[in-house]
Design a protein around this motif. Structure first.
Motif, PDB file in Angstrom:
ATOM      1  N   CYS A 285       0.846  -1.196   0.000  1.00  0.00           N
ATOM      2  CA  CYS A 285       0.000   0.000   0.000  1.00  0.00           C
ATOM      3  C   CYS A 285       0.883   1.250   0.000  1.00  0.00           C
ATOM      4  CB  CYS A 285      -0.922   0.003   1.211  1.00  0.00           C
ATOM      5  SG  CYS A 285      -1.952  -1.465   1.303  1.00  0.00           S
ATOM      6  N   PRO A 286       0.489   2.289  -0.737  1.00  0.00           N
ATOM      7  CA  PRO A 286       1.380   3.436  -0.940  1.00  0.00           C
ATOM      8  C   PRO A 286       1.679   4.268   0.315  1.00  0.00           C
ATOM      9  CG  PRO A 286      -0.783   3.838  -1.903  1.00  0.00           C
ATOM     10  CD  PRO A 286      -0.762   2.404  -1.501  1.00  0.00           C
ATOM     11  N   TYR A 287       0.900   4.046   1.393  1.00  0.00           N
ATOM     12  CA  TYR A 287       1.106   4.837   2.615  1.00  0.00           C
ATOM     13  C   TYR A 287       1.900   4.071   3.669  1.00  0.00           C
ATOM     14  CZ  TYR A 287      -2.753   1.762   3.832  1.00  0.00           C
ATOM     15  OH  TYR A 287      -3.518   0.646   4.005  1.00  0.00           O
ATOM     16  N   CYS A 288       2.156   2.791   3.417  1.00  0.00           N
ATOM     17  CA  CYS A 288       2.568   1.898   4.510  1.00  0.00           C
ATOM     18  C   CYS A 288       4.080   1.748   4.617  1.00  0.00           C
ATOM     19  CB  CYS A 288       1.943   0.533   4.271  1.00  0.00           C
ATOM     20  SG  CYS A 288       2.444  -0.687   5.494  1.00  0.00           S
ATOM     21  N   ASP A 289       4.625   1.966   5.823  1.00  0.00           N
ATOM     22  CA  ASP A 289       6.067   1.745   6.009  1.00  0.00           C
ATOM     23  C   ASP A 289       6.344   0.589   6.976  1.00  0.00           C
ATOM     24  OD1 ASP A 289       5.583   2.848   8.513  1.00  0.00           O
ATOM     25  OD2 ASP A 289       7.446   4.013   8.509  1.00  0.00           O
ATOM     26  N   PHE A 290       5.344  -0.283   7.128  1.00  0.00           N
ATOM     27  CA  PHE A 290       5.584  -1.483   7.937  1.00  0.00           C
ATOM     28  C   PHE A 290       6.527  -2.416   7.176  1.00  0.00           C
ATOM     29  CE2 PHE A 290       1.899   0.196   9.965  1.00  0.00           C
ATOM     30  CZ  PHE A 290       1.925  -0.279  11.263  1.00  0.00           C
TER      31      PHE A 290
ATOM     32  N   ASP B 134     -13.727   5.503  -3.652  1.00  0.00           N
ATOM     33  CA  ASP B 134     -12.699   6.464  -4.090  1.00  0.00           C
ATOM     34  C   ASP B 134     -11.541   6.479  -3.105  1.00  0.00           C
ATOM     35  OD1 ASP B 134     -14.166   7.110  -6.247  1.00  0.00           O
ATOM     36  OD2 ASP B 134     -15.028   8.961  -5.391  1.00  0.00           O
ATOM     37  N   GLU B 135     -11.890   6.444  -1.813  1.00  0.00           N
ATOM     38  CA  GLU B 135     -10.832   6.461  -0.793  1.00  0.00           C
ATOM     39  C   GLU B 135     -10.018   5.175  -0.838  1.00  0.00           C
ATOM     40  OE1 GLU B 135     -13.339   9.349   2.269  1.00  0.00           O
ATOM     41  OE2 GLU B 135     -12.832   7.325   2.924  1.00  0.00           O
ATOM     42  N   LEU B 136     -10.700   4.052  -1.041  1.00  0.00           N
ATOM     43  CA  LEU B 136      -9.972   2.776  -1.103  1.00  0.00           C
ATOM     44  C   LEU B 136      -9.022   2.769  -2.299  1.00  0.00           C
ATOM     45  CD1 LEU B 136     -12.835   0.280  -0.187  1.00  0.00           C
ATOM     46  CD2 LEU B 136     -10.765   0.708   1.142  1.00  0.00           C
ATOM     47  N   SER B 137      -9.465   3.341  -3.429  1.00  0.00           N
ATOM     48  CA  SER B 137      -8.589   3.384  -4.606  1.00  0.00           C
ATOM     49  C   SER B 137      -7.399   4.283  -4.328  1.00  0.00           C
ATOM     50  CB  SER B 137      -9.323   3.911  -5.832  1.00  0.00           C
ATOM     51  OG  SER B 137     -10.499   3.195  -6.018  1.00  0.00           O
ATOM     52  N   PHE B 138      -7.660   5.442  -3.712  1.00  0.00           N
ATOM     53  CA  PHE B 138      -6.553   6.339  -3.387  1.00  0.00           C
ATOM     54  C   PHE B 138      -5.535   5.621  -2.494  1.00  0.00           C
ATOM     55  CE2 PHE B 138      -4.757   9.300  -0.227  1.00  0.00           C
ATOM     56  CZ  PHE B 138      -3.963  10.065  -1.074  1.00  0.00           C
ATOM     57  N   LEU B 139      -6.055   4.841  -1.539  1.00  0.00           N
ATOM     58  CA  LEU B 139      -5.174   4.148  -0.593  1.00  0.00           C
ATOM     59  C   LEU B 139      -4.541   2.880  -1.203  1.00  0.00           C
ATOM     60  CD1 LEU B 139      -7.365   4.517   2.631  1.00  0.00           C
ATOM     61  CD2 LEU B 139      -5.167   5.636   2.218  1.00  0.00           C
ATOM     62  N   GLY B 140      -4.886   2.615  -2.460  1.00  0.00           N
ATOM     63  CA  GLY B 140      -4.282   1.473  -3.161  1.00  0.00           C
ATOM     64  C   GLY B 140      -4.693   0.135  -2.577  1.00  0.00           C
TER      65      GLY B 140
ATOM     66  N   ALA C  47      -8.544  11.776   7.749  1.00  0.00           N
ATOM     67  CA  ALA C  47      -7.724  12.936   7.345  1.00  0.00           C
ATOM     68  C   ALA C  47      -7.057  12.657   5.999  1.00  0.00           C
ATOM     69  CB  ALA C  47      -6.703  13.311   8.419  1.00  0.00           C
ATOM     70  N   LEU C  48      -7.884  12.168   5.075  1.00  0.00           N
ATOM     71  CA  LEU C  48      -7.414  11.888   3.717  1.00  0.00           C
ATOM     72  C   LEU C  48      -7.547  13.154   2.874  1.00  0.00           C
ATOM     73  CD1 LEU C  48      -9.390   8.517   3.304  1.00  0.00           C
ATOM     74  CD2 LEU C  48      -6.956   8.768   3.764  1.00  0.00           C
ATOM     75  N   PRO C  49      -6.813  13.249   1.737  1.00  0.00           N
ATOM     76  CA  PRO C  49      -6.953  14.428   0.881  1.00  0.00           C
ATOM     77  C   PRO C  49      -8.424  14.613   0.482  1.00  0.00           C
ATOM     78  CG  PRO C  49      -5.189  13.021   0.112  1.00  0.00           C
ATOM     79  CD  PRO C  49      -5.844  12.282   1.221  1.00  0.00           C
TER      80      PRO C  49
ATOM     81  N   GLN D  77      -5.151   8.561  11.962  1.00  0.00           N
ATOM     82  CA  GLN D  77      -5.008   9.710  11.063  1.00  0.00           C
ATOM     83  C   GLN D  77      -3.933   9.355  10.047  1.00  0.00           C
ATOM     84  OE1 GLN D  77      -4.604  13.460  13.115  1.00  0.00           O
ATOM     85  NE2 GLN D  77      -3.485  14.327  11.402  1.00  0.00           N
ATOM     86  N   LEU D  78      -4.178   9.620   8.760  1.00  0.00           N
ATOM     87  CA  LEU D  78      -3.180   9.286   7.741  1.00  0.00           C
ATOM     88  C   LEU D  78      -1.865  10.017   8.042  1.00  0.00           C
ATOM     89  CD1 LEU D  78      -2.414   7.960   4.988  1.00  0.00           C
ATOM     90  CD2 LEU D  78      -3.156  10.075   3.899  1.00  0.00           C
ATOM     91  N   THR D  79      -0.777   9.248   8.108  1.00  0.00           N
ATOM     92  CA  THR D  79       0.526   9.896   8.277  1.00  0.00           C
ATOM     93  C   THR D  79       1.360   9.587   7.038  1.00  0.00           C
ATOM     94  OG1 THR D  79       1.292   7.970   9.507  1.00  0.00           O
ATOM     95  CG2 THR D  79       0.591   9.850  10.812  1.00  0.00           C
ATOM     96  N   ILE D  80       2.156  10.564   6.661  1.00  0.00           N
ATOM     97  CA  ILE D  80       2.983  10.399   5.463  1.00  0.00           C
ATOM     98  C   ILE D  80       4.371   9.963   5.925  1.00  0.00           C
ATOM     99  CG2 ILE D  80       3.898  11.588   3.417  1.00  0.00           C
ATOM    100  CD1 ILE D  80       0.822  11.266   3.443  1.00  0.00           C
ATOM    101  N   GLU D  81       4.694   8.713   5.653  1.00  0.00           N
ATOM    102  CA  GLU D  81       5.938   8.138   6.170  1.00  0.00           C
ATOM    103  C   GLU D  81       7.024   8.187   5.102  1.00  0.00           C
ATOM    104  OE1 GLU D  81       5.936   7.269   9.242  1.00  0.00           O
ATOM    105  OE2 GLU D  81       3.823   6.935   9.717  1.00  0.00           O
ATOM    106  N   LYS D  82       8.249   8.528   5.554  1.00  0.00           N
ATOM    107  CA  LYS D  82       9.394   8.566   4.624  1.00  0.00           C
ATOM    108  C   LYS D  82       9.566   7.227   3.934  1.00  0.00           C
ATOM    109  CE  LYS D  82      12.711  12.055   5.745  1.00  0.00           C
ATOM    110  NZ  LYS D  82      13.529  12.509   6.812  1.00  0.00           N
ATOM    111  N   GLY D  83       9.935   7.263   2.652  1.00  0.00           N
ATOM    112  CA  GLY D  83      10.236   6.014   1.953  1.00  0.00           C
ATOM    113  C   GLY D  83       9.007   5.365   1.324  1.00  0.00           C
ATOM    114  N   THR D  84       7.814   5.945   1.543  1.00  0.00           N
ATOM    115  CA  THR D  84       6.617   5.364   0.925  1.00  0.00           C
ATOM    116  C   THR D  84       6.312   6.109  -0.383  1.00  0.00           C
ATOM    117  OG1 THR D  84       5.141   6.874   2.107  1.00  0.00           O
ATOM    118  CG2 THR D  84       5.620   4.778   3.183  1.00  0.00           C
ATOM    119  N   LYS D  85       5.448   5.511  -1.211  1.00  0.00           N
ATOM    120  CA  LYS D  85       5.035   6.175  -2.457  1.00  0.00           C
ATOM    121  C   LYS D  85       4.349   7.498  -2.143  1.00  0.00           C
ATOM    122  CE  LYS D  85       4.483   2.544  -5.817  1.00  0.00           C
ATOM    123  NZ  LYS D  85       3.574   1.474  -6.197  1.00  0.00           N
ATOM    124  N   PHE D  86       3.532   7.479  -1.083  1.00  0.00           N
ATOM    125  CA  PHE D  86       2.830   8.714  -0.711  1.00  0.00           C
ATOM    126  C   PHE D  86       3.807   9.826  -0.356  1.00  0.00           C
ATOM    127  CE2 PHE D  86      -1.829   7.578   0.615  1.00  0.00           C
ATOM    128  CZ  PHE D  86      -2.094   7.248  -0.710  1.00  0.00           C
TER     129      PHE D  86
END
Ligand SMILES: C[S@@+](CC[C@H](N)C(=O)[O-])C[C@H]1O[C@@H](n2cnc3c(N)ncnc32)[C@H](O)[C@@H]1O
Ligand code: SF4
Length: 368
Positions: free
Chosen positions: A14-19, A124-130, A159-161, A187-196
């Motif tokens: 998933c583009p937001y995930c840094d696990f 739409d949100e699920l698609s955005f979240l990949g 807290a999505l766009p 809350q959506l966090t933008i993690e370093k190294g992710t696509k997001f």
């Protein structure tokens, strides 16, 4: 004793995930099972000492495991060690149909709690979240899980766009009937190294500002309170007595053993970190073992404990820190936070509910 087992694979990243999660074409399940059992045997001395109170299969996506893996691990533990009569055994799951179809097998394996990553019911949100699943699949998964397990929880991300407070309120209202007694709202966090992270840096999307995010946070607690779900941690809500016992152990700074790629442990004053890359872990399990300094322990204890709504029990904190717990805090910041009502002290040191949304900055201030 609390035991965490990390399954590092997912269908897609998933583009937001840094696990520590990876996609692989083929997985040799027998090899993985043997590696987990070996790794557990390395900690035989420890597992013998104390009753196992919780087991958590996290990921990655552990619902992708063949059920014989948790089944064999759980029966191995029952054969060799003392397991609490009311042990909580959680498995993280994704809502795709293939995984949902295995739920009865997971129950037979001994799993008694499911934590489902729904993230959103909105397409739409699920698609955005990949995400690989639809909102309908998420609903079907919850229905199936709730008919099999007494205990389950699911995660949503907010807290999505383009999401405003009203849209989040509607999403929450939609989700309410599917909640039984536990839910996590992140809350959506933008993690370093992710696509997001790169997309965000390039300005491809913007996030709701802090004020909007904080309003979303506050209405979450309000709406869930109507369903008698109390916020017990920054992102977690439960009916009284239905809190995640495993996660509570982290926040209460109890010892835990983590097995699997990238898993970490806190054992008898030591930090143990396992090798990150899945295939490397199969060969070398432990990457680092380090004695924690008093400073490390103090920081971790605060970072974990102040995330809880009940806060930190002063008595226990004094037992851990030579009766000097309150003195070790930044006195200047503590006095300021007390005067302004950001934190309170009685038998517990806690962050006032309204300021939980900025818990991290308060904690950093106290450590200063
Ligand atoms: C390790 S994931 C495991 C669950 C499962 N693999 C899934 O995706 O459904 C745990 C949860 O962390 C949350 N999460 C992960 N990355 C996040 C991020 N960048 N911002 C907010 N929540 C996040 C998601 O809600 C996710 O369900
Ligand atoms: S959010 Fe879950 S499914 Fe997505 S990459 Fe992370 S662990 Fe895997």
């Amino acid at each position: 004793m609390h035991l965490y087992i990390h399954w590092p694979f997912c269908r897609a990243k998933c583009p937001y995930c840094d696990f520590n999660s990876h996609v692989r074409e083929k997985i040799d399940y027998q090899t993985w099972l043997a590696a987990y059992l070996n790794s557990l045997d390395d900690y035989d001395y420890l597992l013998k000492k104390k009753e196992i109170k919780t087991i958590f299969f996290g990921g990655g996506t552990p619902s992708l495991m063949e059920p014989f893996i948790p089944e064999t691990i759980i029966s191995h533990l029952y054969k060799k060690y003392k397991i609490a009569a009311n042990v909580e055994i959680t498995l993280e799951a994704n809502p795709t149909s293939v995984e949902t179809s295995k739920m009865k097998d997971f129950k037979r394996a001994g799993i008694n709690r499911i934590s489902l990553g729904v993230q959103s019911f909105n397409q739409d949100e699920l698609s955005f979240l990949g995400r690989e699943h639809s909102g309908d699949e998420a609903i079907a998964a919850i229905k199936m899980i709730s008919s099999i397990f007494d205990s389950y929880s699911f995660d949503l991300i907010y807290a999505l766009p383009n999401q405003d407070v009203e849209a989040w309120k509607q999403s929450l209202k939609f989700a309410l009937p599917f909640i039984r007694d536990h839910v996590s709202m992140y809350q959506l966090t933008i993690e370093k190294g992710t696509k997001f992270y790169s997309k965000y840096q390039r300005g491809e999307f913007v996030l709701p500002n802090e004020e909007v995010a904080s309003d979303m946070y506050n209405i979450t607690a309000e709406l869930l309170a109507q369903k008698k779900l109390e916020q017990y941690e920054v992102s977690n809500y439960a009916a009284i007595g239905r809190e995640s016992q495993h996660n509570l152990a982290y926040w209460e700074y109890k010892d835990y053993l983590g097995i699997g790629p990238g898993a970490h442990s806190r054992i008898e004053g030591y930090e143990v970190m396992m090798t990150h890359a899945p295939e490397k872990w199969l060969e070398t399990k432990v990457q680092l073992k380090k004695k924690l300094s008093d400073e490390d322990k103090f920081k971790e204890f605060l970072l974990m404990g102040l995330r809880l709504k009940k806060g930190i029990e002063i008595k226990r904190a004094n037992e851990l820190f030579n009766n000097r717990f309150l003195e070790k805090l930044s006195q200047k910041k503590l006095n300021y936070f007390l005067e302004e009502g950001l934190v309170t002290i009685d038998e517990y040191l806690k962050i006032s509910p309204y300021y939980m949304v900025v818990a991290n900055s308060i904690i950093e201030g106290l450590i200063d």
